[in-house]
Design a protein around this motif. Structure first.
Motif, PDB file in Angstrom:
ATOM      1  N   VAL A  21      -5.233   5.823  10.133  1.00 55.65           N
ATOM      2  CA  VAL A  21      -4.726   6.609   9.013  1.00 55.65           C
ATOM      3  C   VAL A  21      -5.452   7.951   8.928  1.00 55.65           C
ATOM      4  N   THR A  39     -11.927   0.972   3.929  1.00 53.86           N
ATOM      5  CA  THR A  39     -10.863   0.015   4.233  1.00 53.86           C
ATOM      6  C   THR A  39     -11.449  -1.342   4.590  1.00 53.86           C
ATOM      7  N   ASP A  93      -3.328  -3.652  10.338  1.00 51.86           N
ATOM      8  CA  ASP A  93      -3.401  -3.852   8.898  1.00 51.86           C
ATOM      9  C   ASP A  93      -3.028  -5.279   8.532  1.00 51.86           C
ATOM     10  N   ARG A 133      -7.972   2.865   0.829  1.00 50.54           N
ATOM     11  CA  ARG A 133      -7.643   3.707   1.989  1.00 50.54           C
ATOM     12  C   ARG A 133      -6.432   4.581   1.726  1.00 50.54           C
ATOM     13  N   ASP A 134      -5.353   3.972   1.252  1.00 48.94           N
ATOM     14  CA  ASP A 134      -4.118   4.722   1.050  1.00 48.94           C
ATOM     15  C   ASP A 134      -4.257   5.750  -0.070  1.00 48.94           C
ATOM     16  N   ARG A 139      -1.567   8.512   0.161  1.00 50.69           N
ATOM     17  CA  ARG A 139      -0.356   7.776   0.503  1.00 50.69           C
ATOM     18  C   ARG A 139      -0.025   6.746  -0.571  1.00 50.69           C
ATOM     19  N   PRO A 141       0.217   3.250  -1.708  1.00 51.70           N
ATOM     20  CA  PRO A 141      -0.397   2.011  -1.200  1.00 51.70           C
ATOM     21  C   PRO A 141       0.652   1.021  -0.705  1.00 51.70           C
ATOM     22  N   SER A 145       4.632  -0.998  -1.729  1.00 51.51           N
ATOM     23  CA  SER A 145       5.769  -0.568  -0.925  1.00 51.51           C
ATOM     24  C   SER A 145       6.910  -1.568  -1.023  1.00 51.51           C
TER      25      SER A 145
END
Length: 201
Positions: A21, A39, A93, A133-134, A139, A141, A145
């Motif tokens: 990422v 992460t 992931d 992390r996201d 981004r 997460p 999503s």
């Protein structure tokens, strides 16, 4: 030994996930290290905080920090690996999600906590690092999503909490099952129920 094995698997997978990422976002080497470390260790830190362990317990994992740093350094030095791994980012992931969900559930179970705590520990350990992390990468997460994500961590915690499985081969089968379900949910876009409510002008 079982707990430590899944800890190592999850650490390597999530560290690589963070590196991928970071490189996709064109971060410098410090960004690569920070994103990889949060992460790999963010989920465990959040779990420890919520089940009553001191956050400082994180620093007792010196060997895991060393493993993560070595893996991230190699990935940064040999970026051709990353170019080949980019399409495998979701797989890394998924492996991290499965390994840490199992590790978190075993951790809570070993403390004698009830089923609800085992499930929450699996969920937080499996998804916490990815969320951090996201967010740091700007981004959305993966947890939020459209493809099913957090449900598979809950599933792992539920299986361990109900069956109390301990044998390595059983746990490895569970890991493969979680990874497979996660990848299938991406491939076929399985979704949980959701609604999109927009305010009218």
């Amino acid at each position: 030994m079982t707990w430590e094995l899944f800890n190592v698997i999850g650490t390597i997978a999530f560290a690589l996930s963070g590196v991928i990422v970071a490189m996709e976002e064109d971060y410098d080497i410090m960004g690569v290290y920070i994103l990889g470390l949060v992460t790999a260790f963010g989920g465990g830190a959040i779990r420890n905080l919520l089940i009553g362990l001191p956050v400082t317990a994180l620093w007792e994992q010196g060997t895991l920090f060393t493993i993560a740093i070595v893996v991230m350094t190699l990935a940064f030095i040999f970026p051709i690996w990353i170019n080949k791994w980019l399409k495998w980012g979701i797989l890394f992931d998924a492996i991290g999600l499965a390994a840490f969900a199992i590790q978190g559930a075993l951790f809570a179970q070993g403390m004698g906590l009830p089923l609800s705590a085992v499930i929450v520990a699996a969920m937080l350990t499996g998804t916490g690092g990815g969320i951090v992390r996201d967010v740091l990468a700007g981004r959305k997460p993966l947890v939020f999503s459209s493809d099913i994500y957090v449900l598979w961590a809950i599933f792992g915690g539920l299986v361990i909490g109900i069956t109390e499985i301990q044998a390595m081969w059983q746990l490895l089968i569970l890991l493969v099952a979680i990874v497979t379900l996660r990848m299938l949910s991406v491939q076929y876009r399985w979704q949980l129920p959701h609604k999109n409510v927009k305010a009218s002008g």
